[in-house]
Design a protein around this motif. Structure first.
Motif, PDB file in Angstrom:
ATOM      1  N   ASP A  89      -5.656  -1.050  -6.700  1.00 42.68           N
ATOM      2  CA  ASP A  89      -5.515   0.418  -5.881  1.00 42.68           C
ATOM      3  C   ASP A  89      -5.652   1.606  -6.981  1.00 42.68           C
ATOM      4  O   ASP A  89      -6.352   2.491  -6.575  1.00 42.68           O
ATOM      5  N   LYS A 108      -9.114  -5.249  -3.955  1.00 47.46           N
ATOM      6  CA  LYS A 108      -8.143  -4.637  -3.119  1.00 47.46           C
ATOM      7  C   LYS A 108      -8.162  -5.439  -1.917  1.00 47.46           C
ATOM      8  O   LYS A 108      -7.080  -5.878  -1.339  1.00 47.46           O
ATOM      9  N   CYS A 115       4.322   1.312  -5.705  1.00 43.23           N
ATOM     10  CA  CYS A 115       3.132   1.685  -4.768  1.00 43.23           C
ATOM     11  C   CYS A 115       3.552   1.414  -3.140  1.00 43.23           C
ATOM     12  O   CYS A 115       3.077   0.332  -2.671  1.00 43.23           O
ATOM     13  N   LEU A 131       1.050   0.919  -0.336  1.00 44.99           N
ATOM     14  CA  LEU A 131       0.527  -0.544  -0.244  1.00 44.99           C
ATOM     15  C   LEU A 131       1.042  -1.286   0.644  1.00 44.99           C
ATOM     16  O   LEU A 131       0.388  -2.123   1.332  1.00 44.99           O
ATOM     17  N   GLU A 186      -0.483  -0.749   3.985  1.00 48.07           N
ATOM     18  CA  GLU A 186      -1.981  -1.360   4.115  1.00 48.07           C
ATOM     19  C   GLU A 186      -1.696  -2.983   4.396  1.00 48.07           C
ATOM     20  O   GLU A 186      -2.766  -3.381   4.922  1.00 48.07           O
TER      21      GLU A 186
END
Length: 100
Positions: free
Chosen positions: A41, A49, A78, A81, A84
Motif C-alpha cells: 500500500d 496488494k 494503516c 486497509l 479494504e
C-alpha cells in the motif's frame, strides 16, 4: 526483498520494483502477509496488494492472520486497509449459505 523494493521505489527503478513485487507475491504466508500488505500500500504495488488482500480474505486464513504481530501493527499504522480487507471478503464468491 522488502528493503530492496523500498529502494527501487525511492530511486524509480521500476523494473527492479516489479521483480521484487513478484518475488514477494510468492513468499506470502500468515506471518508475513499483514506487513507485506502495508508495504504494498505504501509503495503503490497494486498487484502485490491484491494478492495480499485475496490471501487474507480466505475464511480459514483470516483468524490466523489476526493473531499476528504484523496484523496488530497494520491496525495501528494503516487502519484504512482494514476496510479494504472487509470489502475483499464481502466481494468474494461464497459457495456456501448461512442458515438463519
Amino acid at each position: 526483498m522488502q528493503h530492496l523494493l523500498v529502494a527501487a521505489d525511492r530511486y524509480g527503478l521500476d523494473r527492479l520494483k516489479l521483480m521484487c513485487e513478484e518475488r514477494l507475491c510468492s513468499w506470502i504466508d500468515v506471518e508475513s502477509v499483514a506487513n507485506t500488505l502495508a508495504l504494498a500500500d505504501q509503495h503503490q504495488c497494486v498487484h502485490l496488494k491484491d494478492v495480499c488482500l485475496r490471501f487474507i480474505a480466505f475464511p480459514e486464513v483470516l483468524p490466523a492472520v489476526m493473531r499476528t504481530e504484523g496484523y496488530k501493527h497494520l491496525t495501528r499504522s494503516c487502519p484504512l486497509l482494514l476496510n479494504e480487507i472487509l470489502v475483499k471478503i464481502a466481494s468474494q464468491d461464497h459457495r456456501f449459505c448461512y442458515k438463519l
